[in-house]
Design an enzyme around this catalytic site. Structure first.
Site, PDB file in Angstrom:
ATOM      1  CG  HIS A  31      -2.081   0.909   1.146  1.00 32.86           C
ATOM      2  ND1 HIS A  31      -2.293   1.925   2.054  1.00 32.86           N
ATOM      3  CD2 HIS A  31      -3.104   1.001   0.256  1.00 32.86           C
ATOM      4  CE1 HIS A  31      -3.387   2.589   1.740  1.00 32.86           C
ATOM      5  NE2 HIS A  31      -3.895   2.053   0.655  1.00 32.86           N
TER       6      HIS A  31
ATOM      7  CG  ASP B 257       0.421  19.311  21.206  1.00 33.06           C
ATOM      8  OD1 ASP B 257      -0.793  19.479  21.436  1.00 33.06           O
ATOM      9  OD2 ASP B 257       1.139  18.533  21.857  1.00 33.06           O
TER      10      ASP B 257
ATOM     11  CE  LYS C 151      -3.981   6.558   2.593  1.00 32.05           C
ATOM     12  NZ  LYS C 151      -5.372   6.283   2.877  1.00 32.05           N
TER      13      LYS C 151
ATOM     14  CG  HIS D  84      -6.843   8.301  -0.408  1.00 26.47           C
ATOM     15  ND1 HIS D  84      -5.500   8.203  -0.703  1.00 26.47           N
ATOM     16  CD2 HIS D  84      -7.331   7.027  -0.469  1.00 26.47           C
ATOM     17  CE1 HIS D  84      -5.188   6.945  -0.944  1.00 26.47           C
ATOM     18  NE2 HIS D  84      -6.278   6.204  -0.804  1.00 26.47           N
TER      19      HIS D  84
ATOM     20  CG  ASP E 145      18.812  11.399  -9.724  1.00 28.10           C
ATOM     21  OD1 ASP E 145      18.740  10.312 -10.317  1.00 28.10           O
ATOM     22  OD2 ASP E 145      18.767  12.495 -10.309  1.00 28.10           O
TER      23      ASP E 145
ATOM     24  CE  LYS F 209      -1.445   5.110  -0.958  1.00 27.83           C
ATOM     25  NZ  LYS F 209      -1.788   3.843  -1.580  1.00 27.83           N
TER      26      LYS F 209
END
EC number: 3.1.4.4
Length: 1046
Positions: A477, A859, A854, A852, A484, A479
């Site tokens: 999952h 704080d 995450k 979508h 380089d 991404k």
């Protein structure tokens, strides 16, 4: 060969101490010297004898003296232990090679003479033999000129072996002097130094001084059993010497082992760049136990049945490799060196990677809100790639346009961009998740074929193989895009259809201008069965809205980037071994130095390229003016990513068009009211400034996904720890929110328990503490909630509501039992929604904005960004593989918490304000309204009030789903029937509105313009009378493992 070549040259005195002149050294050319660019040394190394020791024996011979040599080449230092006998062997090897080459030259002359006479061709040739069992067989490389200058005088070695009578101190001193003189002989000339014999003696190879692989450690010939025969450079299979075949057995293969910080590489030979195998050390296997203080080991000696065999084994993750060498002493040296290379010290959260940025090591981060700026930044980075690109994702679409309008940027379509770079020589490695086709329609096989056909420099792997691995339920999952080894991108955005969006979150695009073909995407309505005709619409744009997509991504520079690359290398090599072990076109990868953890280096210099400089006072915060945290006016060299300099005039006005009065205005129109920098451009709310930060990479991996010895759940640990230690405020955006309290035995992650305990602590201390959670209003899967084929949607709703608000197991139910109405002062849940016309003068439509992201912000000082959802699949480590980063600010701006002065972090504060300004529909001059996120004026009077007002308006105009007033499937069916009777056509979630409302006679569009931003309340009581939304026995999902849904 004349005997005078064996005499001492000028400069050698009778006392036995070698004093070579420069002229003499130049005359002593090395045998089999590598030519041109194939040399290992391009300047002379330096050597010093640190110590000399003699064995404790009465039967003493000078050949038993042991020398500790310290060598330095450029910035590399290493130490060797050598005996006088080994130096003598080196000398004989050099002399033998010279003789062989001269004989070879004479043989060629005789062959030509005999051939000219027409007698016969000489059959056979001089056969090379290995100097000693751990030497390698290499072809000769020589020229006529070099043969003439390849004399290493034999008498030069005599002082080392000449019997010495006298006190031990005298023997040692004279031995030191003699050895130093002989070292000066062959270290004084590049031809000699680059010979095979000397390079073997110095234990160096092509990898030794490659700065990207770290410091110089142990190297040498070993034999291994798990490799096939190694083909030589001339196509001949490289086998063991005849006298070794009986010793080791024909199934063992001789290779050159290179130990580097963090990995052990096996090469064909020291002068070959061909990687045969690599073991990247798995830190998880080194954590040990609290009960045992004994340091776990990577390597250990193996007791062989044959006393003439000397072996050891190296274990890392789920792999164990057995190796042999030629003596017990060498086994002990290897075991010690490998254990030192893998010496472990614990990392926070149990992560494979340490916190970075504790010193000024170049650790930097930059955030992106929504796909528009993130995709353009990725495109810019790929355009500037020069060596390697790593990519992995849950779904990857080769035909994705990284910049819009798509017709204006054909060269920035992903496949076209990769083709351009591949033709320029850039190596591209793409790791795709191989889905279970019956469950998902992402068609990774099509993507693989398209990408492989781009160019030979594009290498693609799909993993896992479900049948052989037994993995059917879990996915890869992450991404990730790495360019380089300099910059990487991680977060929630896959490079696939449906993800591109802007802060406007338009629901229409007719005719196609921004979202071509299947990129006009709404999985609630329909999932395409085929992705091959990408420019062909799946949805009727005049009837159905797209589902807007909200996401958060980030870029990382410096050591955190290389930690991410290390993760990719580990996953790639694991996939290669399991999926394509015999595929020669798919190479193994080696981790670069910055990917190697500091504990592997012990007290060595951590960065060979540029040593980190400690800050003058790392605990002293850097205080910035507040507007600096938003400014994008940094010089181009500070921000090597794409910052949009201008807005396409017609880009913002095409397509629909959401014209609500509450939409964010151009910052330039309110510049006199804003305390922001004048250089703030039209995209200030979507991209952050590149910031110096403390960063730590966290992940979820296990044996199946990365070959680790045990699961790593550092993302889960980070979430729980940061929540427990939060002082004032937690803001969460996530695709899912499925977690459990301590008494829960079905859901295993404990994010919910951490939130519950932290809220109770704040209540007991009578302190203001807020938790704000933004999630999707409905799961992003196909099917109406009451449809027979929508069991997945209902199952996910079941587990989510079970976490949030249902009786007995949820956080709100448990808090209400203790706190009553005060619960909403501490925690509240929200979603996002947008509206517009499907085309000019077309129907008014709405859709949820699919959250979508995450993300967690704590704080206004710490941010967690990654690919991990809040559910067991993502957090337990043994299920889906995930990656994320904990970003802690080092630069601060003055802010406030509940009216009190508070130093907010530049990165986290600017990101939170960017998100809130988008969700609330604020313009640049209104940022001060959300400066303090927890005071009542912000939390209640602005945030909660805006969400409630927007929710009421959407319910009045659309009666859309989900809805607080729909509490059962019967009520849902009734509502659906009414809407269809009135409108004739609506969407699966009742997303079409009448032009005028019968109840009040008002124009629907005018009422919708009263909304501001996209924030709406999450419907806590939706379907609450439906006791169980899980699949029934007559649905195929009933027979799927429940863990799939949580």
């Amino acid at each position: 060969m004349s005997t005078d070549k064996l005499l001492l040259p000028n400069g050698v005195k009778s006392d036995g101490v070698i004093r070579m002149t420069r002229a003499d050294a130049a005359a002593a050319a090395a045998s089999s010297s590598l030519g041109g660019g194939s040399q290992i040394f391009d300047e002379l190394p330096k050597a010093a004898i640190v110590s000399v020791s003699r064995p404790d024996t009465t039967d003493f011979s000078p050949l038993l003296l042991s020398y500790t040599l310290e060598l330095q080449y450029k910035q590399f230092k290493w130490t060797l232990q050598k005996k006088a006998s080994q130096v003598l062997y080196l000398h004989f090897a050099l002399k033998k090679r010279l003789i062989i080459e001269e004989l070879h030259d004479k043989q060629e002359q005789v062959r030509e003479w005999l051939h000219s006479l027409g007698i016969f061709d000489m059959q056979g040739s001089v056969v090379q033999d290995d100097e000693e069992p751990d030497d390698g067989a290499l072809p000769l490389h020589y020229t006529e000129d070099s043969i003439k200058n390849r004399n290493v005088p034999s008498r030069a070695a005599l002082p080392i072996i000449r019997p010495t009578i006298g006190r031990s101190e005298t023997v040692v001193d004279r031995g030191r002097t003699a050895m130093q003189g002989y070292l000066s002989l062959f270290l004084g000339n590049l031809d000699i130094v680059n010979s095979k014999e000397v390079c073997k003696f110095l234990e160096v190879s092509r990898l030794s001084f490659a700065r990207e692989y770290g410091s110089k450690m142990k190297e040498g010939y070993v034999t291994v059993k798990h490799l096939r025969d190694v083909p030589g450079s001339d196509g001949v299979r490289c086998c063991l010497p005849t006298h070794c075949l009986g010793f080791f057995g024909t199934s063992w293969t001789k290779v050159w082992a290179v130990l580097k910080p963090g990995f052990l590489a096996l090469l064909e030979d020291p002068f070959s760049g061909k990687l045969l195998d690599i073991m990247v050390f798995d830190t998880l296997g080194l954590q040990g136990t609290k009960e045992s203080s004994e340091q776990p080991r990577l390597a250990e000696q193996v007791k062989e049945h044959n006393p003439l065999r000397f072996g050891f084994k190296v274990t890392s993750g789920d792999r164990t490799v057995r190796l042999r060498t030629t003596s017990s002493r060498k086994v002990k040296e290897w075991v010690k060196a490998v254990d030192e290379a893998g010496c472990y010290s614990p990392h926070r959260f149990g992560s494979f990677a340490p916190p970075r940025g504790l010193t000024s090591d170049g650790s930097q981060a930059q955030w992106f809100v929504d796909g528009h700026t993130a995709f353009e930044a990725i495109a810019f980075a790929i355009q500037n790639a020069t060596s390697e690109i790593f990519m992995t994702g849950w779904w990857l679409c080769p035909e994705l346009y990284l910049k819009r309008p798509f017709e204006d940027h054909p060269s920035l379509r992903l496949d076209a961009l990769l083709e351009t770079k591949a033709k320029q020589g850039v190596k591209i490695y793409i790791l795709l998740y191989k889905e279970v086709q019956i469950a998902l329609k992402i068609n990774s096989l099509y993507s693989k074929k398209r990408l492989q056909n781009i160019h030979k420099n594009v290498k693609v792997l799909r993993y896992p193989d479900h049948l052989s691995s037994g993995i059917y339920l879990w996915s890869h999952h992450e991404k990730i895009v790495i360019v380089d080894y300099q910059v990487c991108f991680i977060g929630g955005l896959d490079l696939c259809f449906g993800r591109y969006d802007t802060a406007e979150h338009k629901i229409g695009d007719c005719p196609p201008y921004i979202w071509p073909g299947k990129d006009y995407y709404n999985p609630r309505e329909s999932e395409p069965n085929s992705w091959e005709e990408t420019m062909k619409d799946e949805l009727d744009r005049r009837k159905y809205p797209r589902m807007p997509w909200h996401d958060v991504h980030c870029a990382l520079w410096g050591p955190p980037c290389r930690d991410v690359a290390r993760h990719f290398v580990q996953r790639w090599n694991h996939s290669k071994r399991n999926k394509a072990p015999n595929e020669q076109t798919i190479p193994l990868l080696m981790p670069h130095h910055h990917m190697v953890l500091p504990h592997y280096l012990g007290t060595r210099e951590i960065d060979i390229i540029a040593a980190a400089k400690p800050e003058e006072d790392p605990d002293k915060p850097v205080v910035l003016a507040r507007h600096d945290s938003f400014s994008s006016a940094s010089p181009p060299q500070e921000i090597p990513l794409l910052l949009p300099q201008e807005t396409d005039a017609d880009f913002a006005g095409r397509g629909d068009l959401k014209l609500d009065s509450g939409a964010r205005q151009d910052p330039g129109e309110t510049s006199e009211e804003s305390d922001l920098d004048e250089a703030v451009n039209d995209w200030w709310w979507q991209i952050g400034k590149q910031s110096d930060c403390r960063c730590q990479i966290i992940r979820s991996v296990s044996q199946w996904s990365a070959g680790t010895s045990q699961p790593e759940d550092s993302i889960h640990r980070a979430y729980c720890s940061l929540i427990q230690n939060a002082e004032h405020f937690i803001y969460i955006e996530n695709q899912f929110f499925i977690s459990g309290l301590e008494k829960e035995d079905t859901i295993l992650n404990r994010v919910l328990e951490a939130l519950y305990r932290r809220i109770l602590k704040a209540h007991e201390e009578n302190k203001c503490f807020r938790v704000v959670i933004v999630i999707p209003l409905l799961p992003g899967f196909q099917g109406g909630i009451d449809d027979f084929g929508a069991a997945t949607v209902r199952a996910l709703m079941h587990w989510q509501y079970r976490t949030i608000s249902r009786e007995g197991t949820s956080i709100l139910d448990n808090l209400n039992a203790l706190l009553g109405p005060k619960t909403q002062d501490y925690i509240s849940f929200y979603g996002l929604r947008s509206y517009g016309r499907l085309f000019e003068d077309g129907p008014i439509a709405t859709s949820q904005i699919y959250v979508h992201s995450k993300l967690m912000i704590v704080d206004d000082r710490i941010a967690v960004i990654g690919s991990s959802n809040i559910n067991d699949r993502s957090l337990l480590g043994s299920r889906d593989s995930e990656i994320g980063v904990v970003i802690e600010d080092k630069e601060f701006v003055e802010s406030s918490m509940n009216g009190m002065k508070w130093m907010a972090g530049k990165f986290s504060y600017s990101l939170r304000c960017s998100l809130w300004s988008e969700h609330l529909g604020l313009h640049a001059g209104e940022i001060q309204k959300i400066e303090d996120p927890i005071k009542d004026a912000t939390y209640k009077d602005l945030w909660m009030a805006t969400a409630k007002k927007n929710t009421d308006i959407y319910n009045q105009v659309f009666s859309c789903i989900p809805n607080e007033h729909i509490r059962s499937r019967a009520a849902l069916r009734h509502n659906m029937a009414l809407c269809k009777d009135k409108l004739g056509h609506t969407t699966i979630d009742l997303g079409i509105a009448p032009e005028r409302l019968e109840s009040c006679g008002s124009d629907s569009w005018e009422i919708l313009k009263e909304t501001r931003g996209n924030l709406v309340c999450f419907p806590l009581q939706f379907m609450c009378d439906q006791e169980d939304l899980r699949p029934g026995f007559n649905e195929s999902e009933f027979y799927t493992a429940p863990q799939v849904f949580h």
